[in-house]
Design an enzyme around this catalytic site. Structure first.
Site, PDB file in Angstrom:
ATOM      1  N   GLN A   1      -3.250 -21.700  18.406  1.00  0.00           N
ATOM      2  CA  GLN A   1      -4.165 -21.047  18.070  1.00  0.00           C
ATOM      3  C   GLN A   1      -4.058 -19.672  19.572  1.00  0.00           C
ATOM      4  O   GLN A   1      -4.648 -18.051  18.456  1.00  0.00           O
ATOM      5  CB  GLN A   1      -5.742 -20.869  17.929  1.00  0.00           C
ATOM      6  CG  GLN A   1      -5.317 -22.731  17.304  1.00  0.00           C
ATOM      7  CD  GLN A   1      -6.742 -23.070  16.959  1.00  0.00           C
ATOM      8  OE1 GLN A   1      -7.846 -22.689  17.272  1.00  0.00           O
ATOM      9  NE2 GLN A   1      -7.018 -24.134  16.288  1.00  0.00           N
ATOM     10  N   CYS A   2      -3.218 -19.563  20.238  1.00  0.00           N
ATOM     11  CA  CYS A   2      -3.941 -18.457  21.596  1.00  0.00           C
ATOM     12  C   CYS A   2      -2.774 -16.987  20.943  1.00  0.00           C
ATOM     13  O   CYS A   2      -1.735 -17.338  20.323  1.00  0.00           O
ATOM     14  CB  CYS A   2      -3.624 -18.863  22.734  1.00  0.00           C
ATOM     15  SG  CYS A   2      -4.695 -20.075  23.109  1.00  0.00           S
TER      16      CYS A   2
ATOM     17  N   ASP B   1      -0.278  -6.887   3.974  1.00  0.00           N
ATOM     18  CA  ASP B   1      -0.677  -8.670   4.769  1.00  0.00           C
ATOM     19  C   ASP B   1      -0.106  -9.912   4.596  1.00  0.00           C
ATOM     20  O   ASP B   1       0.111 -10.571   5.933  1.00  0.00           O
ATOM     21  CB  ASP B   1      -1.509  -8.710   2.670  1.00  0.00           C
ATOM     22  CG  ASP B   1      -3.139  -7.995   2.772  1.00  0.00           C
ATOM     23  OD1 ASP B   1      -3.285  -7.225   4.373  1.00  0.00           O
ATOM     24  OD2 ASP B   1      -3.515  -7.922   1.809  1.00  0.00           O
TER      25      ASP B   1
ATOM     26  N   THR C   1       0.817  -1.656  -0.103  1.00  0.00           N
ATOM     27  CA  THR C   1       0.061   0.004   0.196  1.00  0.00           C
ATOM     28  C   THR C   1       0.867   1.302   0.173  1.00  0.00           C
ATOM     29  O   THR C   1       0.558   2.077  -0.712  1.00  0.00           O
ATOM     30  CB  THR C   1      -0.672   0.018   1.316  1.00  0.00           C
ATOM     31  OG1 THR C   1      -1.783  -0.960   1.490  1.00  0.00           O
ATOM     32  CG2 THR C   1      -1.718   1.531   1.131  1.00  0.00           C
TER      33      THR C   1
ATOM     34  N   SER D   1       1.707  -7.399  -1.700  1.00  0.00           N
ATOM     35  CA  SER D   1       2.297  -9.022  -0.724  1.00  0.00           C
ATOM     36  C   SER D   1       1.494  -9.741  -0.812  1.00  0.00           C
ATOM     37  O   SER D   1       1.646 -10.855   0.178  1.00  0.00           O
ATOM     38  CB  SER D   1       2.544  -8.390   0.282  1.00  0.00           C
ATOM     39  OG  SER D   1       1.694  -7.906   1.873  1.00  0.00           O
ATOM     40  N   SER D   2       0.310  -9.765  -1.149  1.00  0.00           N
ATOM     41  CA  SER D   2      -0.743 -11.405  -1.322  1.00  0.00           C
ATOM     42  C   SER D   2       0.033 -11.686  -2.407  1.00  0.00           C
ATOM     43  O   SER D   2      -0.327 -12.891  -2.058  1.00  0.00           O
ATOM     44  CB  SER D   2      -2.271 -10.346  -1.486  1.00  0.00           C
ATOM     45  OG  SER D   2      -2.558  -9.951  -0.906  1.00  0.00           O
TER      46      SER D   2
END
Ligand code: ASP
Length: 335
Positions: A271-272, A91, A13, A59-60
């Site tokens: 996942q935390c 991203d 961006t 960056s995707s």
């Protein structure tokens, strides 16, 4: 040695322009703003050299080849500059900053990855401040590691997480204190910054094939078994809490066992947002370890994935990779 900073623009961006499809990178759009910022800094910013990737990317569209290209550019110019700024889309910024920390062991100079949520051409852009902060950090000798700068914080590159799709404080590193705070002064947390121990290296030949899966109740063992086929060599399992999984699901555990027997390195992260995998805390976690997975402790999923890809790319055997995944190589995990 020169006191200049190399600014490598990869896209994102910060240098984007409006198109009918939405924001997209455009060659040469960013350079005039950078020149203007440095020219009007009254000597507060270092001299710079500027390079742009061709093509620039959102960056995707970054791939492991992108990480290796960036790493090679920095490595080849390591002696020519005091520090390096990599301008990058937000991203996948933490994948790149994590990958660079493993691809460039003992680099010994600051590599500051930054970007913005609003293009630098816009009046309210956060790109200007991020860029200025990154240039100042890159010119200092006291943060010689791969970092990510956004807003008021300089984070370790392999600890950061993107936490906000639009906010200007888009990154945090909840499992590791910031390396520096950029308030009225730049205050570096010196006790946290890593000193390089050895000769600078470049690990970017080719990377191993890896994947990450996020557990959820009902995750199908046959889908897991299907993922664990050639060319896969490494798997990051984003498990529950302290590293737990569905230990009552025999097929799920068998799929992990088979993957490990086939030479796939299976690494468990949490996942935390905060905390760590804690082997032995729960029987449901011990079952994963017994099946042959190894704990990734408090590594982010992005750090675990890129570390695995880099280690597997070195042609190391599975046992060595599994051992090294549990070691702290670049500040990515707390033991
Ligand atoms: N899609 C953009 C990118 O990652 C988002 C950004 O830079 O903020 O390149």
């Amino acid at each position: 040695m020169s006191d200049s900073v190399l600014v490598l623009h990869t896209g994102g961006t910060i240098g984007m322009v409006d198109t009918p499809d939405g924001s997209a990178p455009a060659p040469a759009a960013l350079a005039p703003y950078l020149e203007d910022i440095v020219a009007n800094s009254q000597g507060e910013l270092p001299p710079i050299s500027f390079m742009e990737l061709d093509p620039l990317i959102d960056s995707s569209n970054a791939t492991p080849d992108t990480w290796c290209t960036i790493a090679r550019i920095l490595y080849d110019r390591r002696e020519d500059h005091a520090g390096f700024v990599v301008l990058h889309g937000t991203d996948t910024m933490v994948y790149t900053s994590s990958a660079l920390s493993f691809l460039l062991p003992d680099f010994g100079k600051p590599v500051v990855v930054t970007g913005s949520q609003i293009p630098i051409a816009r009046a309210r852009s956060d790109g200007r401040q991020n860029l200025i902060g990154a240039l100042q950090v890159a010119a200092r000798p006291d943060v010689p590691e791969v970092s990510l700068l956004f807003g008021e914080f300089l984070l370790r590159g392999n600890r950061a997480m993107k936490v906000d799709a639009f906010g200007l404080d888009a990154f945090e590193s909840p499992r590791c204190a910031p390396l520096a705070k950029l308030g009225a002064d730049i205050v570096v947390n010196r006790s946290l910054v890593r000193a390089s121990a050895g000769e600078p290296g470049l690990m970017a030949a080719r990377l191993g094939n890896v994947a990450a899966v996020r557990l959820f109740p009902g995750f199908s063992a046959s889908i897991l078994a299907n993922i664990c086929r050639p060319p896969l060599r490494g798997l990051v399992v984003e498990a529950y809490g302290a590293g737990n999984g569905p230990s009552d699901d025999r097929e799920f555990l068998a799929a992990i066992e088979r993957a490990v027997a086939d030479g796939i390195a299976v690494v468990v992260v949490t996942q935390c947002v905060r905390g760590s995998v804690k082997p032995g805390a729960y029987a449901t976690g011990s079952a994963l370890m017994r099946a042959g997975a190894v704990p990734g402790f408090d590594m982010t999923s992005e750090a675990a994935l890129t570390k695995l890809a880099v280690l597997l790319g070195q042609g190391l055997d599975a046992l060595t990779v599994r051992r090294m995944m549990q070691q702290d190589l670049a500040g990515e995990l707390t033991l």
